[in-house]
Write a protein that holds these residues in place. Sequence first.
Motif, PDB file in Angstrom:
ATOM      1  N   GLU A 301       0.811  -1.211   0.000  1.00 49.24           N
ATOM      2  CA  GLU A 301       0.000   0.000   0.000  1.00 49.24           C
ATOM      3  C   GLU A 301       0.851   1.271   0.000  1.00 49.24           C
ATOM      4  O   GLU A 301       0.334   2.356  -0.242  1.00 49.24           O
ATOM      5  N   LYS A 302       2.138   1.129   0.280  1.00 52.89           N
ATOM      6  CA  LYS A 302       3.026   2.290   0.290  1.00 52.89           C
ATOM      7  C   LYS A 302       3.543   2.635  -1.108  1.00 52.89           C
ATOM      8  O   LYS A 302       4.095   3.722  -1.312  1.00 52.89           O
ATOM      9  N   CYS A 303       3.366   1.722  -2.061  1.00 56.18           N
ATOM     10  CA  CYS A 303       4.016   1.876  -3.361  1.00 56.18           C
ATOM     11  C   CYS A 303       3.358   2.916  -4.254  1.00 56.18           C
ATOM     12  O   CYS A 303       3.986   3.409  -5.193  1.00 56.18           O
ATOM     13  N   ASP A 304       2.099   3.239  -4.012  1.00 58.68           N
ATOM     14  CA  ASP A 304       1.421   4.187  -4.896  1.00 58.68           C
ATOM     15  C   ASP A 304       1.097   5.505  -4.199  1.00 58.68           C
ATOM     16  O   ASP A 304       0.197   6.229  -4.617  1.00 58.68           O
ATOM     17  N   LEU A 305       1.839   5.821  -3.121  1.00 56.86           N
ATOM     18  CA  LEU A 305       1.637   7.100  -2.430  1.00 56.86           C
ATOM     19  C   LEU A 305       2.217   8.250  -3.253  1.00 56.86           C
ATOM     20  O   LEU A 305       3.324   8.152  -3.786  1.00 56.86           O
ATOM     21  N   VAL A 306       1.472   9.336  -3.338  1.00 54.63           N
ATOM     22  CA  VAL A 306       1.896  10.511  -4.094  1.00 54.63           C
ATOM     23  C   VAL A 306       1.601  11.745  -3.251  1.00 54.63           C
ATOM     24  O   VAL A 306       0.633  11.773  -2.491  1.00 54.63           O
ATOM     25  N   GLU A 307       2.444  12.745  -3.371  1.00 49.02           N
ATOM     26  CA  GLU A 307       2.173  14.022  -2.706  1.00 49.02           C
ATOM     27  C   GLU A 307       2.227  15.151  -3.733  1.00 49.02           C
ATOM     28  O   GLU A 307       3.061  15.144  -4.646  1.00 49.02           O
ATOM     29  N   VAL A 308       1.308  16.093  -3.601  1.00 47.55           N
ATOM     30  CA  VAL A 308       1.236  17.251  -4.499  1.00 47.55           C
ATOM     31  C   VAL A 308       1.238  18.505  -3.636  1.00 47.55           C
ATOM     32  O   VAL A 308       0.434  18.632  -2.708  1.00 47.55           O
ATOM     33  N   ASP A 309       2.138  19.422  -3.946  1.00 44.99           N
ATOM     34  CA  ASP A 309       2.275  20.663  -3.173  1.00 44.99           C
ATOM     35  C   ASP A 309       1.134  21.614  -3.526  1.00 44.99           C
ATOM     36  O   ASP A 309       0.925  21.966  -4.690  1.00 44.99           O
ATOM     37  N   PHE A 310       0.378  22.034  -2.523  1.00 47.62           N
ATOM     38  CA  PHE A 310      -0.728  22.962  -2.732  1.00 47.62           C
ATOM     39  C   PHE A 310      -0.268  24.416  -2.645  1.00 47.62           C
ATOM     40  O   PHE A 310      -0.681  25.264  -3.425  1.00 47.62           O
ATOM     41  N   MET A 311       0.617  24.713  -1.700  1.00 45.58           N
ATOM     42  CA  MET A 311       1.026  26.094  -1.463  1.00 45.58           C
ATOM     43  C   MET A 311       2.088  26.566  -2.452  1.00 45.58           C
ATOM     44  O   MET A 311       2.121  27.727  -2.844  1.00 45.58           O
ATOM     45  N   MET A 312       2.982  25.659  -2.839  1.00 43.92           N
ATOM     46  CA  MET A 312       4.019  25.964  -3.828  1.00 43.92           C
ATOM     47  C   MET A 312       4.776  27.244  -3.484  1.00 43.92           C
ATOM     48  O   MET A 312       4.922  28.158  -4.303  1.00 43.92           O
ATOM     49  N   GLY A 313       5.244  27.333  -2.255  1.00 40.15           N
ATOM     50  CA  GLY A 313       5.991  28.506  -1.822  1.00 40.15           C
ATOM     51  C   GLY A 313       7.455  28.181  -1.608  1.00 40.15           C
ATOM     52  O   GLY A 313       7.949  27.116  -1.987  1.00 40.15           O
ATOM     53  N   PHE A 314       8.165  29.121  -0.984  1.00 43.72           N
ATOM     54  CA  PHE A 314       9.569  28.915  -0.663  1.00 43.72           C
ATOM     55  C   PHE A 314       9.698  27.948   0.521  1.00 43.72           C
ATOM     56  O   PHE A 314       8.727  27.686   1.246  1.00 43.72           O
ATOM     57  N   ASP A 315      10.904  27.446   0.719  1.00 40.98           N
ATOM     58  CA  ASP A 315      11.142  26.566   1.865  1.00 40.98           C
ATOM     59  C   ASP A 315      10.880  27.328   3.161  1.00 40.98           C
ATOM     60  O   ASP A 315      11.238  28.510   3.285  1.00 40.98           O
ATOM     61  N   PRO A 316      10.260  26.685   4.144  1.00 39.20           N
ATOM     62  CA  PRO A 316       9.975  27.369   5.413  1.00 39.20           C
ATOM     63  C   PRO A 316      11.264  27.769   6.131  1.00 39.20           C
ATOM     64  O   PRO A 316      12.268  27.058   6.062  1.00 39.20           O
ATOM     65  N   SER A 317      11.224  28.884   6.818  1.00 36.43           N
ATOM     66  CA  SER A 317      12.399  29.391   7.525  1.00 36.43           C
ATOM     67  C   SER A 317      11.969  30.043   8.840  1.00 36.43           C
ATOM     68  O   SER A 317      10.783  30.206   9.114  1.00 36.43           O
ATOM     69  N   VAL A 318      12.967  30.422   9.655  1.00 43.74           N
ATOM     70  CA  VAL A 318      12.704  30.994  10.977  1.00 43.74           C
ATOM     71  C   VAL A 318      12.440  32.492  10.852  1.00 43.74           C
ATOM     72  O   VAL A 318      13.260  33.226  10.298  1.00 43.74           O
ATOM     73  N   PRO A 319      11.302  32.969  11.374  1.00 45.70           N
ATOM     74  CA  PRO A 319      11.017  34.410  11.333  1.00 45.70           C
ATOM     75  C   PRO A 319      11.649  35.146  12.518  1.00 45.70           C
ATOM     76  O   PRO A 319      11.612  34.683  13.657  1.00 45.70           O
ATOM     77  N   VAL A 320      12.240  36.295  12.232  1.00 45.01           N
ATOM     78  CA  VAL A 320      12.813  37.178  13.254  1.00 45.01           C
ATOM     79  C   VAL A 320      12.260  38.579  13.001  1.00 45.01           C
ATOM     80  O   VAL A 320      12.035  38.963  11.847  1.00 45.01           O
ATOM     81  N   LYS A 321      12.042  39.342  14.049  1.00 39.59           N
ATOM     82  CA  LYS A 321      11.493  40.688  13.896  1.00 39.59           C
ATOM     83  C   LYS A 321      12.406  41.543  13.028  1.00 39.59           C
ATOM     84  O   LYS A 321      13.634  41.470  13.131  1.00 39.59           O
ATOM     85  N   LYS A 322      11.813  42.357  12.169  1.00 42.97           N
ATOM     86  CA  LYS A 322      12.594  43.221  11.292  1.00 42.97           C
ATOM     87  C   LYS A 322      13.459  44.173  12.115  1.00 42.97           C
ATOM     88  O   LYS A 322      13.040  44.684  13.149  1.00 42.97           O
ATOM     89  N   ASN A 323      14.695  44.369  11.628  1.00 44.13           N
ATOM     90  CA  ASN A 323      15.666  45.259  12.282  1.00 44.13           C
ATOM     91  C   ASN A 323      16.046  44.775  13.678  1.00 44.13           C
ATOM     92  O   ASN A 323      16.460  45.562  14.526  1.00 44.13           O
ATOM     93  N   SER A 324      15.921  43.486  13.900  1.00 44.43           N
ATOM     94  CA  SER A 324      16.320  42.938  15.201  1.00 44.43           C
ATOM     95  C   SER A 324      17.838  42.997  15.341  1.00 44.43           C
ATOM     96  O   SER A 324      18.576  42.670  14.398  1.00 44.43           O
ATOM     97  N   PRO A 325      18.372  43.382  16.515  1.00 39.17           N
ATOM     98  CA  PRO A 325      19.826  43.414  16.709  1.00 39.17           C
ATOM     99  C   PRO A 325      20.448  42.022  16.734  1.00 39.17           C
ATOM    100  O   PRO A 325      21.665  41.890  16.638  1.00 39.17           O
ATOM    101  N   TYR A 326      19.609  41.011  16.881  1.00 40.66           N
ATOM    102  CA  TYR A 326      20.133  39.631  16.963  1.00 40.66           C
ATOM    103  C   TYR A 326      20.087  38.923  15.611  1.00 40.66           C
ATOM    104  O   TYR A 326      20.484  37.755  15.520  1.00 40.66           O
ATOM    105  N   LEU A 327      19.614  39.592  14.560  1.00 36.38           N
ATOM    106  CA  LEU A 327      19.386  38.921  13.281  1.00 36.38           C
ATOM    107  C   LEU A 327      20.652  38.276  12.727  1.00 36.38           C
ATOM    108  O   LEU A 327      20.684  37.078  12.438  1.00 36.38           O
ATOM    109  N   GLU A 328      21.732  39.061  12.587  1.00 38.23           N
ATOM    110  CA  GLU A 328      22.957  38.521  12.002  1.00 38.23           C
ATOM    111  C   GLU A 328      23.608  37.484  12.915  1.00 38.23           C
ATOM    112  O   GLU A 328      24.168  36.497  12.445  1.00 38.23           O
ATOM    113  N   LEU A 329      23.542  37.699  14.230  1.00 36.23           N
ATOM    114  CA  LEU A 329      24.112  36.725  15.166  1.00 36.23           C
ATOM    115  C   LEU A 329      23.415  35.369  15.029  1.00 36.23           C
ATOM    116  O   LEU A 329      24.064  34.317  14.973  1.00 36.23           O
ATOM    117  N   LEU A 330      22.099  35.380  14.980  1.00 39.40           N
ATOM    118  CA  LEU A 330      21.344  34.130  14.838  1.00 39.40           C
ATOM    119  C   LEU A 330      21.622  33.487  13.482  1.00 39.40           C
ATOM    120  O   LEU A 330      21.754  32.266  13.377  1.00 39.40           O
TER     121      LEU A 330
END
Length: 399
Positions: A301-330
């Motif tokens: 039953e695993k042989c015919d599994l398929v996935e289709v991307d609905f959102m088709m966006g960029f890879d998820p990433s970590v959000p940080v507040k704009k102009n945060s002083p810790y942005l470059e350090l993180l």
Amino acid sequence: MANVIQDSNTTQYHLEDRLEGQHDAIAKMSWMVVKLAFEMLNATPQYIFSHRWGYKQNGRWSGMIDDILNGRADLGTNCAIYTERLDVVTYTDNIAPFKVGFIYRQPPLSYVANIFTLPFSTEVWLAIAACVSFSTVTLYISSKWETKYGRTQLDGNVSDAILVTVSAFSQQGCTLEPRKASGRIMLWVVFSTLMLLYAAYSANIVVLLQAPSSAIRTLTQLSRSKLTLAGNDVDYNHFVFGMYSDPVRVEITKKVKPAKGLAHFYEINKGVEKIRQGLFAFHSIVEPVYRRVEQTFLEMEKCDLVEVDFMMGFDPSVPVKKNSPYLELLRVCFKQIRESGLRSALNKRHQVQKPQCSQKVSAFSSVGLRDLRQVLFLMPYGIVISIIILVIENIYYRM
């Protein structure tokens, strides 16, 4: 850090102990990477929890994005990148890769094609038609000859010859048969030839009844298919459906959230079970679905599994507040963690990859009315044709 948990409230007690791995794997992995980054910066790790990634409603942000925007958190859980969010946060690195999409089993071949025409190529079907036509003509000539020189069951007309040939073609036999040796030899050749074709045809049908198709591979094909579309009953799915205005996604949204009736949202276990039963596409983060698949699906039953991307966006990433002083350090810390292999190790520890089809084994497959619908159509067609012929015969007789 603002940690988003949606599967279970108990996740907040198991962020690091690897218990309840089926719940909120993205949040757990994100926290472990961020905690390492905090320690590299000699900062005290602290966390808060949110039950929503963050969406803009009536001009106000909610959930994790609101926590970052209002200073309750310095950064958030790995999340999808939306244009609106770019106005208030900056994305750094992808620390907990995940996919979101529709997962389904390819429908059976009989669902998308007439399998009763597939065993032979067009050339073979034409050859069979020529063979049957030639057999009808020869049996007709033989019956005409028999009526002149002896007693016979065949009256020397075309209808009897057609009836005998059709009986041979369908491997049913017929009470009408030639009496002379030449006619019987001809009939034996016809039955033998068509018997071999019948054996080859039957063997192919058995294989085709169990074969999956490859008809649904894109979002457009999914929207046009007859599969039932549904979503995991978690917060983000109630926002994702309805965020897009293109015709394909609007059509999919209408199937998931119909104008009349209940929306198609299911908890993860029920959704995966419906995937296993077939003709069902389930929208979710793929990791918890595959974890459940590994526990409940048979190998075949695993042989015919398929996935289709609905959102088709960029890879998820970590959000940080704009102009945060810790942005470059993180950003530097996240790259060091990735280069050292720690992120990869955590990924393999907490996430389940798409199940591999180790071997395609044959198994019993029941045949339903859906698989035989083309055959069942022959019955009303035959009734209609027989009535038409009856009317023509009566008109001919009266004239």
